[in-house]
Design an enzyme around this catalytic site. Structure first.
Site, PDB file in Angstrom:
ATOM      1  N   HIS A 101       0.989  -1.300  -0.130  1.00  0.00           N
ATOM      2  CA  HIS A 101       0.183   0.073   0.044  1.00  0.00           C
ATOM      3  C   HIS A 101       0.780   1.394  -0.084  1.00  0.00           C
ATOM      4  O   HIS A 101       0.447   2.373  -0.471  1.00  0.00           O
ATOM      5  CB  HIS A 101      -0.965   0.027   1.080  1.00  0.00           C
ATOM      6  CG  HIS A 101      -1.782  -1.191   1.367  1.00  0.00           C
ATOM      7  ND1 HIS A 101      -2.641  -1.499   0.306  1.00  0.00           N
ATOM      8  CD2 HIS A 101      -1.826  -2.020   2.320  1.00  0.00           C
ATOM      9  CE1 HIS A 101      -3.342  -2.724   0.823  1.00  0.00           C
ATOM     10  NE2 HIS A 101      -2.528  -3.169   1.986  1.00  0.00           N
TER      11      HIS A 101
ATOM     12  N   HIS B 131       5.565   6.876   6.316  1.00  0.00           N
ATOM     13  CA  HIS B 131       5.268   6.364   4.793  1.00  0.00           C
ATOM     14  C   HIS B 131       4.780   7.627   4.092  1.00  0.00           C
ATOM     15  O   HIS B 131       4.814   8.631   4.711  1.00  0.00           O
ATOM     16  CB  HIS B 131       4.193   5.388   5.328  1.00  0.00           C
ATOM     17  CG  HIS B 131       2.984   5.926   5.726  1.00  0.00           C
ATOM     18  ND1 HIS B 131       2.629   5.817   6.929  1.00  0.00           N
ATOM     19  CD2 HIS B 131       1.771   6.661   5.254  1.00  0.00           C
ATOM     20  CE1 HIS B 131       1.284   6.454   7.421  1.00  0.00           C
ATOM     21  NE2 HIS B 131       1.029   6.630   6.112  1.00  0.00           N
TER      22      HIS B 131
ATOM     23  N   HIS C  25       2.379   8.858   0.587  1.00  0.00           N
ATOM     24  CA  HIS C  25       1.390   8.700  -0.218  1.00  0.00           C
ATOM     25  C   HIS C  25       1.571   9.522  -1.549  1.00  0.00           C
ATOM     26  O   HIS C  25       2.258  10.536  -1.494  1.00  0.00           O
ATOM     27  CB  HIS C  25       0.106   9.414   0.269  1.00  0.00           C
ATOM     28  CG  HIS C  25      -0.493   8.827   1.405  1.00  0.00           C
ATOM     29  ND1 HIS C  25      -1.013   7.346   1.615  1.00  0.00           N
ATOM     30  CD2 HIS C  25      -0.004   8.818   2.787  1.00  0.00           C
ATOM     31  CE1 HIS C  25      -1.509   6.927   2.797  1.00  0.00           C
ATOM     32  NE2 HIS C  25      -0.637   7.825   3.536  1.00  0.00           N
TER      33      HIS C  25
ATOM     34  N   GLU D   7      -2.631  13.509   0.301  1.00  0.00           N
ATOM     35  CA  GLU D   7      -4.183  13.220   0.923  1.00  0.00           C
ATOM     36  C   GLU D   7      -4.662  14.672   1.139  1.00  0.00           C
ATOM     37  O   GLU D   7      -5.934  14.855   0.991  1.00  0.00           O
ATOM     38  CB  GLU D   7      -3.879  12.210   2.130  1.00  0.00           C
ATOM     39  CG  GLU D   7      -3.197  10.954   1.673  1.00  0.00           C
ATOM     40  CD  GLU D   7      -3.600   9.652   2.514  1.00  0.00           C
ATOM     41  OE1 GLU D   7      -3.416   9.810   3.801  1.00  0.00           O
ATOM     42  OE2 GLU D   7      -4.250   8.876   1.989  1.00  0.00           O
TER      43      GLU D   7
ATOM     44  N   HIS E 271       4.010  10.995   5.859  1.00  0.00           N
ATOM     45  CA  HIS E 271       3.259  10.893   7.295  1.00  0.00           C
ATOM     46  C   HIS E 271       4.051  10.107   8.255  1.00  0.00           C
ATOM     47  O   HIS E 271       4.806   9.275   8.014  1.00  0.00           O
ATOM     48  CB  HIS E 271       2.126  10.061   7.216  1.00  0.00           C
ATOM     49  CG  HIS E 271       0.751  10.620   6.422  1.00  0.00           C
ATOM     50  ND1 HIS E 271      -0.345   9.986   5.818  1.00  0.00           N
ATOM     51  CD2 HIS E 271       0.620  12.137   6.151  1.00  0.00           C
ATOM     52  CE1 HIS E 271      -1.193  10.804   5.426  1.00  0.00           C
ATOM     53  NE2 HIS E 271      -0.515  12.116   5.474  1.00  0.00           N
TER      54      HIS E 271
ATOM     55  N   THR F 282      -5.886   6.957   7.635  1.00  0.00           N
ATOM     56  CA  THR F 282      -6.299   7.260   6.099  1.00  0.00           C
ATOM     57  C   THR F 282      -6.380   5.835   5.191  1.00  0.00           C
ATOM     58  O   THR F 282      -6.748   6.010   4.037  1.00  0.00           O
ATOM     59  CB  THR F 282      -5.536   8.196   5.323  1.00  0.00           C
ATOM     60  OG1 THR F 282      -3.968   7.563   5.122  1.00  0.00           O
ATOM     61  CG2 THR F 282      -5.538   9.664   6.048  1.00  0.00           C
TER      62      THR F 282
END
Ligand SMILES: *[C@@H]1O[C@H](CO)[C@@H](O)[C@H](O)[C@H]1NC(C)=O
Ligand SMILES: *[C@@H]1O[C@H](CO)[C@@H](O)[C@H](O)[C@H]1NC(C)=O
Ligand SMILES: *[C@@H]1O[C@H](CO)[C@@H](O)[C@H](O)[C@H]1NC(C)=O
Length: 368
Positions: free
Chosen positions: A82, A107, A109, A121, A134, A216
């Site tokens: 992910h 991590h 996104h 996000e 994050h 999230t």
């Protein structure tokens, strides 16, 4: 019989969910069917409406604790299907929030390699950034570890950093991005040289938005105190493209690998929440294209109108042989001179009010 049926159905749903999620098939809109929290009213991410954020002067700058003390033990970077995840030692943490929080992992996104700059996000006034970092912490005053804390009230604190495209290679982010080719497939991990984690954050940790939200990704636990910094960091386009196109969400043994892309959740309704800001809102009116053209057209019309009027007046004056036609409205030359003197005196008075002494030295005089 009914309960048996319902149980099998649930089992089937869960199996579908896990297998579909692994394959990246389940859309975000269906998350709440499998994980009720995902449909809650404290979900993340959100769009921050700058004008609606409430200034709280008690919010002090966030301080990172031990981010630079990596102790030279390597960091473990992994592809979990992910995102790219980097575990952080528990002695790192943050202060300046209502509790002491210990670091757990960080991590990212991102988007889909189109170079569009859409992959964050959180959004601010509706604007996305290219990617988002994050840094996840758990409340070490109230809980013993991440897995215990993440289901509890005030359990987690996540620092959010918006990432934009810049001209230069970001050396801090290179510490991560340069190793992504070693963890192309889901389930892989690699040990990388430790580095100062503080360098991934923006320079000013005193400017941020704070709100109550959630994870999230499923199970979307509503246990997160979010800190979203207003300062962004920049990585190069080449770095962004690497992040967006090197990893797969699928394991190494699948025949049709799927790229790990667009792993950002869309913004969620704010509902009754307030977003606090650590700084007062400065209202800067930004005109839309429509407003700009209206203003330009308005001014143009005004100018043209004024030109027409002036031209009309000049023409009227020229077409009569003398000023006499305006005799009735013109003051007599005598009174005009008096007026001038009066005006001039007022003018002088105004100019000298701050220094009354001067008034005596230079008595007001009419201009010649
Ligand atoms: C986290 O803490 C809880 C409660 O103390 C404990 O039961 C659990 O085993 C811990 N989990 C991990 C992963 O250490
Ligand atoms: C988050 O919720 C708690 C109540 O659970 C409240 O006391 C706190 O002020 C909220 N924080 C923010 C930033 O709104
Ligand atoms: C928002 O607050 C109002 C009153 O304070 C309450 O009636 C309503 O249910 C709340 N809505 C949500 C989505 O929590």
């Amino acid at each position: 019989m009914d309960s048996m049926w319902s149980f099998s159905l649930r089992l089937l749903l869960f199996w579908l969910w896990t297998s579909c999620l692994d394959a990246g098939y389940v859309g975000q809109s269906q998350w709440s069917e499998f994980f009720p929290d995902c449909g809650g009213s404290y979900q993340s991410p959100i769009d921050v409406d700058k004008a609606q954020a409430q200034y709280d002067p008690s919010l002090i700058p966030v301080q990172t604790l031990g981010y630079d003390q990596h102790g030279n033990a390597p960091f473990i970077l992994s592809n979990n299907g992910h995102t790219v995840n980097m575990a952080l030692p528990g002695w790192m943490g943050v202060a300046g929030l209502p509790w002491q929080f210990s670091a757990a992992q960080l991590h990212l996104h991102w988007g889909n390699g189109a170079g569009e700059g859409r992959g964050s996000e959180h959004t601010i006034d509706g604007r996305s950034a290219a990617a988002e970092l994050h840094v996840v912490h758990y409340n070490s005053e109230l809980y013993t570890n991440l897995s215990e804390a993440m289901t509890q009230k005030n359990g987690l604190a996540v620092l959010g950093v918006l990432i934009e495209i810049g001209e230069e290679t970001n050396q801090a982010y290179a510490n991560i991005i340069n190793y992504l080719h070693r963890i192309k497939h889901a389930g892989q991990s690699v040990a990388i040289p430790a580095f100062d984690v503080r360098t991934l954050l923006p320079a000013d940790l005193g400017l941020y938005y704070l709100y109550n939200g959630s994870l999230t990704t499923p199970p979307c636990y509503q246990s997160v105190l979010w800190t979203l910094f207003t300062q962004t960091v920049k990585i190069s386009l080449a770095q962004l493209l690497k992040l967006e196109t090197v990893m797969y969400s699928t394991k190494a043994d699948v025949s049709e690998p799927t790229l790990l892309q667009d792993n950002y959740r869309t913004t969620q309704p704010l509902h009754n929440r307030t977003v606090l800001s650590s700084f007062p809102h400065v209202s800067v009116k930004v005109y839309t294209a429509g407003e700009v053209s209206a203003i330009v057209m308005g001014s143009l019309c005004g100018c043209v109108g004024l030109a027409v009027i002036i031209r009309f007046i000049v023409k009227t004056i020229r077409s009569t042989s003398s000023w006499d036609v305006l005799h009735n409205v013109r003051p007599t030359p005598q009174s005009r001179t008096n007026d001038l003197a009066k005006e001039s005196k007022q003018d002088m008075d105004l100019r000298t009010t701050s220094d009354p002494g001067k008034k005596e030295e230079s008595p007001p005089q009419a201009e010649p």
